[in-house]
Enzyme design. Structure first.
Site, PDB file in Angstrom:
ATOM      1  N   ASN A   6       0.700  -1.354   0.119  1.00 46.99           N
ATOM      2  CA  ASN A   6       0.062  -0.145   0.091  1.00 46.99           C
ATOM      3  C   ASN A   6       1.139   1.040  -0.064  1.00 46.99           C
ATOM      4  O   ASN A   6       1.409   1.504   1.098  1.00 46.99           O
ATOM      5  CB  ASN A   6      -0.842   0.054   1.267  1.00 46.99           C
ATOM      6  N   ARG A  80      -2.587  -2.199  -3.535  1.00 49.92           N
ATOM      7  CA  ARG A  80      -3.708  -1.399  -3.362  1.00 49.92           C
ATOM      8  C   ARG A  80      -3.444  -0.160  -4.519  1.00 49.92           C
ATOM      9  O   ARG A  80      -2.578   0.604  -4.444  1.00 49.92           O
ATOM     10  CB  ARG A  80      -3.934  -0.818  -1.793  1.00 49.92           C
ATOM     11  N   HIS A 168     -12.876   3.580  -0.976  1.00 51.96           N
ATOM     12  CA  HIS A 168     -13.144   2.526   0.000  1.00 51.96           C
ATOM     13  C   HIS A 168     -13.582   1.295  -0.292  1.00 51.96           C
ATOM     14  O   HIS A 168     -14.176   0.368   0.347  1.00 51.96           O
ATOM     15  CB  HIS A 168     -14.062   3.292   1.319  1.00 51.96           C
ATOM     16  N   ARG A 225      -9.990  16.241   5.525  1.00 50.64           N
ATOM     17  CA  ARG A 225     -11.041  16.648   4.168  1.00 50.64           C
ATOM     18  C   ARG A 225     -12.164  17.268   4.570  1.00 50.64           C
ATOM     19  O   ARG A 225     -13.045  16.654   5.383  1.00 50.64           O
ATOM     20  CB  ARG A 225     -10.884  15.427   3.345  1.00 50.64           C
ATOM     21  N   GLU A 361      -8.834  -4.786   4.789  1.00 51.64           N
ATOM     22  CA  GLU A 361      -8.682  -4.411   3.524  1.00 51.64           C
ATOM     23  C   GLU A 361      -7.675  -5.460   2.904  1.00 51.64           C
ATOM     24  O   GLU A 361      -7.556  -5.920   1.761  1.00 51.64           O
ATOM     25  CB  GLU A 361      -8.523  -2.869   3.164  1.00 51.64           C
TER      26      GLU A 361
END
Ligand code: ADP
Length: 375
Positions: A6, A80, A168, A225, A361
């Site tokens: 990742n 990823r 996601h 964010r 994940e």
């Protein structure tokens, strides 16, 4: 063994899984501050002495990958990758033309895609015989109807890729795979509340609608964010602020951090006595309730609500406040189960089920790497 990567702009996370134990990695490591002064941290048994790492992505990978390949029999590598565009609805085994294709998507996710693809290209050039698989954050949402993906802009923009993609997806796929053992609820809203945050409406286990859109800025308020913003605000800011500065404000200085002026971290804000911390948390909860309302409408109802990721899994007070905001639906929490972060959180009389499911994940990436890389 399977290596999972990742790779971000300033850090690389990598985990090593044994094919016969996908529950937890044998080794997981993280290299932070890659572009200034790489700091190597590893967890696991019998980790060899760390490699020496130079500054920059290229130097870090030059140290890290031979270190992995020499110490363990790595059969395949899973990555990823944030963006799979409109074509990739599944993980894909990497070939040179596919990698070229993925590089054309860089303009759609300029902050993440180049960093995600860097190790793919790097390994492809030096170890071309190693199978590599790309797993996309957008892929899970490719089941959505066109209605959920359009913006009301002149239609040529849609054809040029200005669409709602959603993100996601690896987390939502993991949750969707866990749900059948817990519930038969057909319409489920999943709240992935980490540093980034979004909701996904699932119909029969498939993505039907989601709060993130063209970019990972849309929808819920997040750690740093902004979440959804009237486009007019950006037009207004453009009068006296450069696009680069606006990007920094929206991605790095807004959300919980921006509104509180204290921290992006939910734990810190929940412990803070400062009124601005409380205001930031209030807005965070309000926006979740509002967006759950919208998804409930587009799904045609909500039979179950799932909380996941750092805040969703560990902050009972946030779950409680979101559920209180939805009490008009009859939804009722089992307070004791909620305080203990149990999996099943609803009161027996609640018409809406509530769950807390830890996401995983990496597990989705390892499984996909075995299927697409080793068969
Ligand atoms: P990322 O999106 O970077 O993977 P995580 O899923 O780890 O992030 O979520 C990080 C968020 O989870 C942070 O805001 C952190 O404060 C929050 N968090 C973690 N543990 C707790 C806790 N016990 N109580 C409240 N918030 C928590």
């Amino acid at each position: 063994m399977i290596l999972v990567f990742n790779a971000g702009s300033s850090s690389i996370k990598a985990s090593l899984y044994q094919k016969n134990n996908l529950e937890a990695p044998k080794i997981s490591l993280q290299v932070d501050t890659i572009t200034t002064q790489p700091v190597f941290k590893a967890r696991g048994d019998n980790v060899p002495p760390p490699p020496s790492l130079g500054v920059g992505h290229d130097s870090v990978l030059s140290g890290l990958l031979p270190w992995f390949f020499e110490a363990w029999p790595i059969q395949a590598i899973g990555h990823r990758v944030v963006h799979g565009g409109i074509h990739f609805a599944d993980p894909v085994r990497i070939t040179p033309p596919i990698l070229d294709d993925l590089e054309t998507l860089i303009p759609l996710a300029p902050l993440h895609q180049p960093h995600n693809l860097f190790p793919l290209r790097w390994i492809q050039q030096r170890f071309p015989q190693k199978p590599q698989v790309a797993c996309f954050d957008t892929a899970f949402h490719r089941t959505q109807t066109p209605l959920a993906t359009w913006f009301a802009l002149p239609r040529h923009y849609h054809d040029e890729g200005i669409q709602r993609y959603g993100f996601h997806g690896l987390s939502y796929q993991y949750i969707a795979e866990q749900l059948p053992s817990l519930t038969k609820a057909p319409r489920v809203i999943v709240a992935h509340l980490g540093n980034g945050a979004s909701l996904c409406g699932l119909k029969e286990g498939k993505s039907y609608d989601t709060t993130m859109g063209f970019s990972a800025l849309d929808g819920l308020m997040m750690g740093t964010r902004s979440g959804s913003l009237d486009a007019g605000v950006i037009l207004h800011l453009l009068h006296h602020t450069s696009p680069e500065r606006i990007q920094e404000i929206l991605y790095k200085e807004s959300g919980l951090l921006g509104v509180s002026g204290i921290s992006h971290d939910m734990r810190t804000l929940l412990e803070s006595p400062h009124p601005h911390a409380a205001e930031a948390v209030n807005l965070y909860v309000y926006r979740i309730i509002r967006e759950i309302g919208a998804l409930t409408a587009t799904l045609g109802g909500c039979d179950a609500l799932v909380f996941t990721a750092g805040i969703g899994e560990n902050a009972p007070i946030i779950r409680q406040r979101v559920c209180e905001g939805l009490s008009f639906s009859g939804l009722k929490l089992d307070q004791e189960a909620n305080l203990q972060n149990k999996i099943c959180l609803h009161h027996p009389e609640s018409p809406v089920e509530v769950y807390c499911i830890p996401t995983h994940e990496e597990r989705v990436i390892v499984e996909a790497t075995i299927v697409h890389g080793l068969s």
